[in-house]
Structures are given as structure tokens and as C-alpha cells.
Scaffold this active site. Structure first.
Site, PDB file in Angstrom:
ATOM      1  N   ASP A 298       0.861  -1.177   0.000  1.00 20.08           N
ATOM      2  CA  ASP A 298       0.000   0.000   0.000  1.00 20.08           C
ATOM      3  C   ASP A 298       0.900   1.231   0.000  1.00 20.08           C
ATOM      4  O   ASP A 298       2.110   1.132   0.240  1.00 20.08           O
ATOM      5  CB  ASP A 298      -0.904  -0.002   1.244  1.00 20.08           C
ATOM      6  CG  ASP A 298      -1.828   1.206   1.284  1.00 20.08           C
ATOM      7  OD1 ASP A 298      -2.575   1.397   0.309  1.00 20.08           O
ATOM      8  OD2 ASP A 298      -1.810   1.964   2.277  1.00 20.08           O
ATOM      9  N   SER A 299       0.297   2.383  -0.221  1.00 17.96           N
ATOM     10  CA  SER A 299       1.064   3.623  -0.195  1.00 17.96           C
ATOM     11  C   SER A 299       1.517   3.998   1.212  1.00 17.96           C
ATOM     12  O   SER A 299       2.414   4.828   1.369  1.00 17.96           O
ATOM     13  CB  SER A 299       0.224   4.765  -0.777  1.00 17.96           C
ATOM     14  OG  SER A 299      -0.947   4.956  -0.003  1.00 17.96           O
TER      15      SER A 299
ATOM     16  N   TYR B 269      -0.500   8.430  -2.849  1.00 18.01           N
ATOM     17  CA  TYR B 269      -0.472   8.120  -4.273  1.00 18.01           C
ATOM     18  C   TYR B 269      -1.582   8.849  -5.037  1.00 18.01           C
ATOM     19  O   TYR B 269      -1.502   9.017  -6.242  1.00 18.01           O
ATOM     20  CB  TYR B 269      -0.678   6.617  -4.496  1.00 18.01           C
ATOM     21  CG  TYR B 269       0.540   5.744  -4.292  1.00 18.01           C
ATOM     22  CD1 TYR B 269       1.721   6.234  -3.735  1.00 18.01           C
ATOM     23  CD2 TYR B 269       0.501   4.412  -4.662  1.00 18.01           C
ATOM     24  CE1 TYR B 269       2.815   5.421  -3.545  1.00 18.01           C
ATOM     25  CE2 TYR B 269       1.601   3.576  -4.493  1.00 18.01           C
ATOM     26  CZ  TYR B 269       2.753   4.086  -3.928  1.00 18.01           C
ATOM     27  OH  TYR B 269       3.844   3.266  -3.759  1.00 18.01           O
ATOM     28  N   GLY B 270      -2.641   9.226  -4.340  1.00 14.10           N
ATOM     29  CA  GLY B 270      -3.863   9.697  -4.991  1.00 14.10           C
ATOM     30  C   GLY B 270      -3.715  10.957  -5.813  1.00 14.10           C
ATOM     31  O   GLY B 270      -4.514  11.215  -6.717  1.00 14.10           O
TER      32      GLY B 270
ATOM     33  N   CYS C 129      -4.088  -1.146  -2.274  1.00  9.72           N
ATOM     34  CA  CYS C 129      -4.127   0.293  -2.505  1.00  9.72           C
ATOM     35  C   CYS C 129      -5.064   0.512  -3.671  1.00  9.72           C
ATOM     36  O   CYS C 129      -4.817   0.002  -4.769  1.00  9.72           O
ATOM     37  CB  CYS C 129      -2.729   0.819  -2.830  1.00  9.72           C
ATOM     38  SG  CYS C 129      -2.671   2.556  -3.349  1.00  9.72           S
ATOM     39  N   ASN C 130      -6.144   1.241  -3.441  1.00  9.88           N
ATOM     40  CA  ASN C 130      -7.115   1.466  -4.505  1.00  9.88           C
ATOM     41  C   ASN C 130      -6.513   2.231  -5.673  1.00  9.88           C
ATOM     42  O   ASN C 130      -6.807   1.945  -6.834  1.00  9.88           O
ATOM     43  CB  ASN C 130      -8.324   2.223  -3.952  1.00  9.88           C
ATOM     44  CG  ASN C 130      -9.263   1.344  -3.176  1.00  9.88           C
ATOM     45  OD1 ASN C 130     -10.289   0.904  -3.682  1.00  9.88           O
ATOM     46  ND2 ASN C 130      -8.919   1.069  -1.921  1.00  9.88           N
ATOM     47  N   THR C 131      -5.661   3.215  -5.383  1.00  9.26           N
ATOM     48  CA  THR C 131      -5.062   4.003  -6.458  1.00  9.26           C
ATOM     49  C   THR C 131      -4.170   3.134  -7.336  1.00  9.26           C
ATOM     50  O   THR C 131      -4.258   3.184  -8.565  1.00  9.26           O
ATOM     51  CB  THR C 131      -4.260   5.181  -5.878  1.00  9.26           C
ATOM     52  OG1 THR C 131      -5.121   5.987  -5.072  1.00  9.26           O
ATOM     53  CG2 THR C 131      -3.671   6.026  -6.988  1.00  9.26           C
TER      54      THR C 131
ATOM     55  N   GLU D 270      -2.634   8.999   8.192  1.00  3.65           N
ATOM     56  CA  GLU D 270      -1.191   8.784   8.338  1.00  3.65           C
ATOM     57  C   GLU D 270      -0.634   9.507   9.560  1.00  3.65           C
ATOM     58  O   GLU D 270       0.331   9.057  10.172  1.00  3.65           O
ATOM     59  CB  GLU D 270      -0.458   9.244   7.076  1.00  3.65           C
ATOM     60  CG  GLU D 270      -0.700   8.385   5.843  1.00  3.65           C
ATOM     61  CD  GLU D 270       0.078   7.083   5.850  1.00  3.65           C
ATOM     62  OE1 GLU D 270       1.147   7.018   6.491  1.00  3.65           O
ATOM     63  OE2 GLU D 270      -0.393   6.110   5.216  1.00  3.65           O
TER      64      GLU D 270
ATOM     65  N   CYS E 246     -10.695   3.460  -0.375  1.00  8.09           N
ATOM     66  CA  CYS E 246      -9.268   3.603  -0.073  1.00  8.09           C
ATOM     67  C   CYS E 246      -9.039   2.827   1.212  1.00  8.09           C
ATOM     68  O   CYS E 246      -9.836   2.934   2.149  1.00  8.09           O
ATOM     69  CB  CYS E 246      -8.897   5.074   0.115  1.00  8.09           C
ATOM     70  SG  CYS E 246      -7.215   5.343   0.714  1.00  8.09           S
ATOM     71  N   THR E 247      -7.967   2.041   1.262  1.00 13.06           N
ATOM     72  CA  THR E 247      -7.765   1.176   2.433  1.00 13.06           C
ATOM     73  C   THR E 247      -7.434   1.963   3.698  1.00 13.06           C
ATOM     74  O   THR E 247      -7.467   1.406   4.800  1.00 13.06           O
ATOM     75  CB  THR E 247      -6.671   0.126   2.169  1.00 13.06           C
ATOM     76  OG1 THR E 247      -5.516   0.754   1.600  1.00 13.06           O
ATOM     77  CG2 THR E 247      -7.183  -0.940   1.209  1.00 13.06           C
ATOM     78  N   HIS E 248      -7.136   3.250   3.567  1.00 16.92           N
ATOM     79  CA  HIS E 248      -6.985   4.087   4.760  1.00 16.92           C
ATOM     80  C   HIS E 248      -8.330   4.363   5.438  1.00 16.92           C
ATOM     81  O   HIS E 248      -8.393   4.547   6.653  1.00 16.92           O
ATOM     82  CB  HIS E 248      -6.345   5.437   4.399  1.00 16.92           C
ATOM     83  CG  HIS E 248      -4.890   5.391   4.125  1.00 16.92           C
ATOM     84  ND1 HIS E 248      -4.350   4.830   2.990  1.00 16.92           N
ATOM     85  CD2 HIS E 248      -3.827   5.853   4.848  1.00 16.92           C
ATOM     86  CE1 HIS E 248      -3.035   4.948   3.013  1.00 16.92           C
ATOM     87  NE2 HIS E 248      -2.687   5.573   4.132  1.00 16.92           N
TER      88      HIS E 248
END
Length: 273
Positions: A12-13, A44-45, A75-77, A154, A186-188
Site C-alpha cells: 500500500d502507499s 499516491y492519490g 491500494c485502490n489508487t 497517516e 481507499c484502504t486508509h
């Protein structure tokens, strides 16, 4: 033949992929995991498709060096912008987080109105709309970019008035159009699920692709005869976490999410791959 005891790679980012990590630990507890969080280059978005594809290629090469038997693009992006390219280049079974969430949302909605919150790049790609429309073209999908959610997560501001205010500003428009299903694209975002749920209200079903991705991974491993059938435990070095920067900060966050309190995290120079 690939060793069944080889680890699963997840990337993931940043910290968001830990939500997928956690679900895989829960649903497939015997599996070993190598996780990489690109903390030096998050988010990344807001980056170009070319840049995201380059980053993803470097990370896949790193995970390949760890002899992983499958890779989860958590990571969706990266799933939206790089999945097609890396799947063609590498002979490793891979899954991403978009299709599982899209499928569940299409099955869940009652009034046919689905919302998607994600990074700017994922929303611009229109990938959730395409996947959902392929399943049911009568559904209406509305996307909303929420670029501040990733840096807030983050920074560990999971239960903070700033996060509450930002979420209200992002989500009000989706409430106004009467969606009944919302994809956390988004996994966040599952890390601030309580805030999002409180603002959206009980009538709106939240879809967490992390849960569905872990289910799909298990099915993939079974189909490819890769499910680990040997007993493992933490003393075997079952989980290895790597980042591109800020290992200690990441470890503290990971410990709060994973709850074991014994995870070690190493920093690597991802540009070497």
C-alpha cells in the site's frame, strides 16, 4: 511448484493496507505475510498514472525478491492505475481491492444509489463506476474525492475534531442525494469508519473492501493449491513489515492496528528495485 508456506505479499502507499493485513490475519491465520508500506511517497492519490505504475513495479520486484506466492495490491489508487500493467509483467497470482468492494456494493444497495469515496486518482479513473455498471447497469454511482483523509490517517488523527469537520464537508453532498450504500474506496478509510458511519447515519451501509479482499485471497489460494496447510506461529517470523521511511512511527501505528505489539518494521530503499 510454488511452496505453500511461502508468504503473501501485501503493499500500500502507507498504513492503509494494514486494514487488509488485519483481515487476512483474521480469515487466513496460518499464512505468512510480507507487507510493504510506501511511507516515503504517500499519498499516491495526487500522483500521475505513470508515477503510480512505476512505484508499483518497484514494489512488486521487492516482494518478488521475498519469494511471495501471491500479491495483494492493497491500494485502490495502485489497483486502478497500475494493476493491468503489473499483472502482464509478473507471473505471480495477484488480486486488488476494487472488484470485491464493487461487487458487494452492487449486491447491497436497495435504492440503487451507491456512493464511492476515494483518492482523486481513483475517482478520476472511474473504475468503480465501470465495475459496478458491468454488474448492474441500472445502478447510479456517485464518486467523491476525499484527498485529506489519507494524510489525516497517516498522522494518526483517527478520532479528532479536524477529521470530523473534514469528513462532514466531504460527505454532506452524498447524504443530500440519498445514497444507501457507501464504498470506502481507499484502504486508509476503514481506520476512520466510526467517523464516516456517524456522519452518514445508520441507513447507509458502509462497504469495507478489505474484508472482501481477504475472502477473495483465500479463494485464490485454494484455487491455485497455495493455501498454507502447516501450522505457524509468531515465533516463526510469520509477519515481516517494510517501509520506505519512518519505520518506528509506522511500527507504533501498526501495533495499534494489529494489536500484537511485537511487530518489527524495517526501512528499505525501494528505489533500488
Amino acid at each position: 511448484m510454488t511452496d505453500k508456506t511461502a508468504p503473501i505479499g501485501i503493499f500500500d502507499s502507507g498504513v492503509g493496507g494494514l486494514t487488509v493485513f488485519r483481515e487476512i490475519m483474521s480469515q487466513i491465520p496460518g499464512e505468512r505475510i510480507v507487507y510493504f508500506g510506501d511511507t516515503a511517497r504517500v499519498p499516491y492519490g495526487s500522483k500521475s498514472p505513470e508515477t503510480v505504475a512505476r512505484y508499483a513495479g518497484q514494489i512488486v520486484r521487492f516482494l518478488e525478491s521475498k519469494k511471495v506466492k501471491a500479491i495483494v495490491v492493497a491500494c485502490n489508487t495502485a489497483s486502478a492505475l497500475a494493476m493491468a500493467e503489473i499483472e502482464k509483467k509478473y507471473d505471480i497470482p495477484m488480486i486488488e481491492v476494487i472488484k470485491p468492494g464493487a461487487r458487494v456494493a452492487a449486491e447491497t444497495t436497495a435504492n440503487g444509489r451507491i456512493g464511492v469515496i476515494a483518492t482523486e486518482a481513483t475517482i478520476r479513473s472511474n473504475i468503480y463506476t465501470r465495475y459496478i455498471k458491468n454488474l448492474n447497469e441500472t445502478l447510479t454511482i456517485t464518486g467523491r474525492a476525499c484527498p485529506l483523509f489519507v494524510p489525516l490517517v497517516e498522522e494518526g488523527l483517527l478520532n479528532d475534531t479536524v477529521t470530523d469537520e473534514v469528513a462532514r464537508r466531504y460527505l454532506t453532498g452524498l447524504i443530500d442525494i440519498d445514497i444507501d450504500t457507501l464504498i470506502l474506496g481507499c484502504t486508509h478509510y476503514p481506520l476512520i469508519r466510526e467517523t464516516i458511519a456517524r456522519i452518514m447515519g445508520e441507513r447507509v451501509k458502509l462497504v469495507n473492501p478489505a474484508y472482501e479482499t481477504a475472502r477473495e485471497l483465500k479463494a485464490l489460494l485454494m484455487t491455485n493449491n497455495l493455501l498454507n496447510d502447516r501450522e505457524t506461529n509468531l515465533s516463526d517470523g510469520q509477519y515481516h513489515l517494510y517501509v520506505s521511511d519512518g519505520a518506528e512511527k509506522f511500527k507504533q501505528f501498526a501495533d495499534s492496528i494489529i494489536k500484537y505489539g511485537i511487530l518489527t518494521t524495517r526501512t528499505i530503499n525501494i528505489e533500488d528495485y
